[in-house]
Design a protein around this motif. Structure first.
Motif, PDB file in Angstrom:
ATOM      1  N   THR A  40      -7.868 -10.253  -4.836  1.00  0.00           N
ATOM      2  CA  THR A  40      -6.701  -9.374  -4.859  1.00  0.00           C
ATOM      3  C   THR A  40      -6.165  -9.327  -6.279  1.00  0.00           C
ATOM      4  O   THR A  40      -6.809  -9.846  -7.209  1.00  0.00           O
ATOM      5  CB  THR A  40      -5.620  -9.876  -3.884  1.00  0.00           C
ATOM      6  OG1 THR A  40      -4.577  -8.889  -3.795  1.00  0.00           O
ATOM      7  CG2 THR A  40      -5.023 -11.191  -4.315  1.00  0.00           C
ATOM      8  N   TYR A  41      -5.021  -8.711  -6.464  1.00  0.00           N
ATOM      9  CA  TYR A  41      -4.367  -8.712  -7.774  1.00  0.00           C
ATOM     10  C   TYR A  41      -3.080  -9.518  -7.647  1.00  0.00           C
ATOM     11  O   TYR A  41      -2.485  -9.592  -6.584  1.00  0.00           O
ATOM     12  CB  TYR A  41      -4.075  -7.288  -8.254  1.00  0.00           C
ATOM     13  CG  TYR A  41      -3.100  -6.517  -7.389  1.00  0.00           C
ATOM     14  CD1 TYR A  41      -1.742  -6.485  -7.694  1.00  0.00           C
ATOM     15  CD2 TYR A  41      -3.530  -5.805  -6.270  1.00  0.00           C
ATOM     16  CE1 TYR A  41      -0.838  -5.787  -6.904  1.00  0.00           C
ATOM     17  CE2 TYR A  41      -2.645  -5.098  -5.479  1.00  0.00           C
ATOM     18  CZ  TYR A  41      -1.306  -5.087  -5.796  1.00  0.00           C
ATOM     19  OH  TYR A  41      -0.413  -4.395  -5.009  1.00  0.00           O
ATOM     20  N   GLY A  42      -2.661 -10.130  -8.756  1.00  0.00           N
ATOM     21  CA  GLY A  42      -1.525 -11.035  -8.685  1.00  0.00           C
ATOM     22  C   GLY A  42      -0.309 -10.597  -9.472  1.00  0.00           C
ATOM     23  O   GLY A  42       0.654 -11.362  -9.569  1.00  0.00           O
ATOM     24  N   MET A  43      -0.352  -9.382 -10.046  1.00  0.00           N
ATOM     25  CA  MET A  43       0.813  -8.882 -10.770  1.00  0.00           C
ATOM     26  C   MET A  43       1.147  -7.494 -10.262  1.00  0.00           C
ATOM     27  O   MET A  43       0.270  -6.632 -10.199  1.00  0.00           O
ATOM     28  CB  MET A  43       0.551  -8.827 -12.284  1.00  0.00           C
ATOM     29  CG  MET A  43       1.771  -8.392 -13.091  1.00  0.00           C
ATOM     30  SD  MET A  43       1.479  -8.361 -14.895  1.00  0.00           S
ATOM     31  CE  MET A  43       1.330 -10.112 -15.231  1.00  0.00           C
ATOM     32  N   PRO A  44       2.401  -7.251  -9.875  1.00  0.00           N
ATOM     33  CA  PRO A  44       2.785  -5.931  -9.381  1.00  0.00           C
ATOM     34  C   PRO A  44       2.464  -4.836 -10.398  1.00  0.00           C
ATOM     35  O   PRO A  44       2.543  -5.050 -11.613  1.00  0.00           O
ATOM     36  CB  PRO A  44       4.298  -6.060  -9.162  1.00  0.00           C
ATOM     37  CG  PRO A  44       4.517  -7.528  -8.955  1.00  0.00           C
ATOM     38  CD  PRO A  44       3.514  -8.212  -9.825  1.00  0.00           C
ATOM     39  N   TYR A  89      -8.892  -4.045  -6.695  1.00  0.00           N
ATOM     40  CA  TYR A  89      -8.371  -4.430  -5.376  1.00  0.00           C
ATOM     41  C   TYR A  89      -7.085  -3.698  -4.968  1.00  0.00           C
ATOM     42  O   TYR A  89      -6.697  -3.764  -3.809  1.00  0.00           O
ATOM     43  CB  TYR A  89      -8.095  -5.936  -5.347  1.00  0.00           C
ATOM     44  CG  TYR A  89      -9.301  -6.799  -5.633  1.00  0.00           C
ATOM     45  CD1 TYR A  89     -10.393  -6.811  -4.769  1.00  0.00           C
ATOM     46  CD2 TYR A  89      -9.344  -7.605  -6.772  1.00  0.00           C
ATOM     47  CE1 TYR A  89     -11.502  -7.611  -5.035  1.00  0.00           C
ATOM     48  CE2 TYR A  89     -10.448  -8.414  -7.041  1.00  0.00           C
ATOM     49  CZ  TYR A  89     -11.522  -8.416  -6.175  1.00  0.00           C
ATOM     50  OH  TYR A  89     -12.615  -9.198  -6.431  1.00  0.00           O
ATOM     51  N   GLY A  90      -6.428  -3.054  -5.913  1.00  0.00           N
ATOM     52  CA  GLY A  90      -5.108  -2.499  -5.634  1.00  0.00           C
ATOM     53  C   GLY A  90      -5.086  -1.376  -4.616  1.00  0.00           C
ATOM     54  O   GLY A  90      -4.082  -1.183  -3.927  1.00  0.00           O
ATOM     55  N   SER A  91      -6.187  -0.632  -4.506  1.00  0.00           N
ATOM     56  CA  SER A  91      -6.194   0.509  -3.587  1.00  0.00           C
ATOM     57  C   SER A  91      -6.006   0.071  -2.137  1.00  0.00           C
ATOM     58  O   SER A  91      -5.532   0.848  -1.298  1.00  0.00           O
ATOM     59  CB  SER A  91      -7.489   1.306  -3.726  1.00  0.00           C
ATOM     60  OG  SER A  91      -8.612   0.491  -3.433  1.00  0.00           O
ATOM     61  N   LYS A  92      -6.355  -1.205  -1.827  1.00  0.00           N
ATOM     62  CA  LYS A  92      -6.193  -1.704  -0.458  1.00  0.00           C
ATOM     63  C   LYS A  92      -4.722  -1.767  -0.054  1.00  0.00           C
ATOM     64  O   LYS A  92      -4.397  -1.708   1.129  1.00  0.00           O
ATOM     65  CB  LYS A  92      -6.826  -3.095  -0.324  1.00  0.00           C
ATOM     66  CG  LYS A  92      -8.335  -3.114  -0.473  1.00  0.00           C
ATOM     67  CD  LYS A  92      -8.902  -4.488  -0.196  1.00  0.00           C
ATOM     68  CE  LYS A  92      -8.437  -5.514  -1.217  1.00  0.00           C
ATOM     69  NZ  LYS A  92      -9.088  -6.851  -1.013  1.00  0.00           N
ATOM     70  N   GLU A  93      -3.829  -1.914  -1.053  1.00  0.00           N
ATOM     71  CA  GLU A  93      -2.400  -2.011  -0.758  1.00  0.00           C
ATOM     72  C   GLU A  93      -1.650  -0.724  -1.109  1.00  0.00           C
ATOM     73  O   GLU A  93      -0.421  -0.693  -1.045  1.00  0.00           O
ATOM     74  CB  GLU A  93      -1.791  -3.199  -1.505  1.00  0.00           C
ATOM     75  CG  GLU A  93      -2.355  -4.527  -1.043  1.00  0.00           C
ATOM     76  CD  GLU A  93      -1.629  -5.718  -1.655  1.00  0.00           C
ATOM     77  OE1 GLU A  93      -0.408  -5.626  -1.872  1.00  0.00           O
ATOM     78  OE2 GLU A  93      -2.291  -6.748  -1.904  1.00  0.00           O
TER      79      GLU A  93
END
Length: 220
Positions: A40-44, A89-93
């Motif tokens: 995943t990613y860890g920074m907004p 990974y951001g597109s998942k959220e």
């Protein structure tokens, strides 16, 4: 406009700059590590755009004096790594009610807008060190980390060590610029706001992991 900084011993100022650089570098490395482990990613996203824009501007457009310039180069490199994780990974959220095709345009617009906003703040306040922008976006980042946790309601991509490293890494420059500009009420308010939200974030992550039966101190 910030004028006439108080005199500060060079050794002390370099110590505080390097301390900030060390703990923020640890923050970035831990974000990259958890992003890799948790897929995943860890920074907004908004915080990532602001960081990338700030570091690019003050490393290459209005370069900082040493040793901060070398720190800027290093931070920019790590943020590019976090960017890769976000784009992967951001597109998942991304909000389900919006077309997936808007993911990349949304990020691109946010990055360009962040750069223009930081440049405009520097021009408006005639301040080309990036102090106002840095602490303003740091406060935004602190709020967004709390929001990211509440949105996910998990510690995916996050750890208490990331939260603590960010908190300590911000205390160093807060002390530095308070010593330089003790009468700037705007900066004092930003220092306190960041500290409060960072402490809240640490508390939320600690409480969640204990509740889930996870040792916060073993999850690096």
């Amino acid at each position: 406009m910030l004028e006439n900084p108080a005199h500060l011993d060079t050794g002390l100022s370099h110590f505080l700059m390097i301390g900030s650089g060390v703990f923020w570098t640890i923050t970035y490395l831990l974000i990259l590590r958890r992003g890799y482990l948790d897929k995943t990613y860890g920074m907004p996203m908004a915080a990532l755009c602001a960081n990338l824009a700030w570091e690019f501007i003050f490393a290459f457009v209005h370069p900082h004096p040493l040793p901060q310039l070398y720190i800027d180069y290093l931070w920019f490199l790590f943020d590019v790594g976090i960017l890769v994780q976000y784009l992967r990974y951001g597109s998942k959220e991304f909000p389900a009610h919006l077309p997936k095709g808007l993911f990349y345009p949304t990020f691109s617009f946010s990055l360009v807008f962040a750069a223009l906003l930081i440049a405009a703040i520097s021009h408006e306040f005639d301040e080309y060190i990036g102090i106002y922008a840095a602490f303003g976006q740091n406060l935004m980042m602190s709020v967004l980390f709390v929001r990211m946790y509440l949105k996910r309601y998990s510690v995916q991509g996050q750890s208490i060590y990331i939260a603590l490293a960010k908190l300590v890494g911000t205390v160093f420059p807060s002390v530095l610029f308070y010593l330089y500009f003790p009468d700037s009420y705007l900066l004092i308010l930003l220092y306190l706001g960041i500290l409060i939200f960072d402490a809240v974030y640490v508390g939320l992550l600690y409480r969640h992991q204990v509740k889930e039966g996870i040792s916060p101190w073993r999850r690096l």
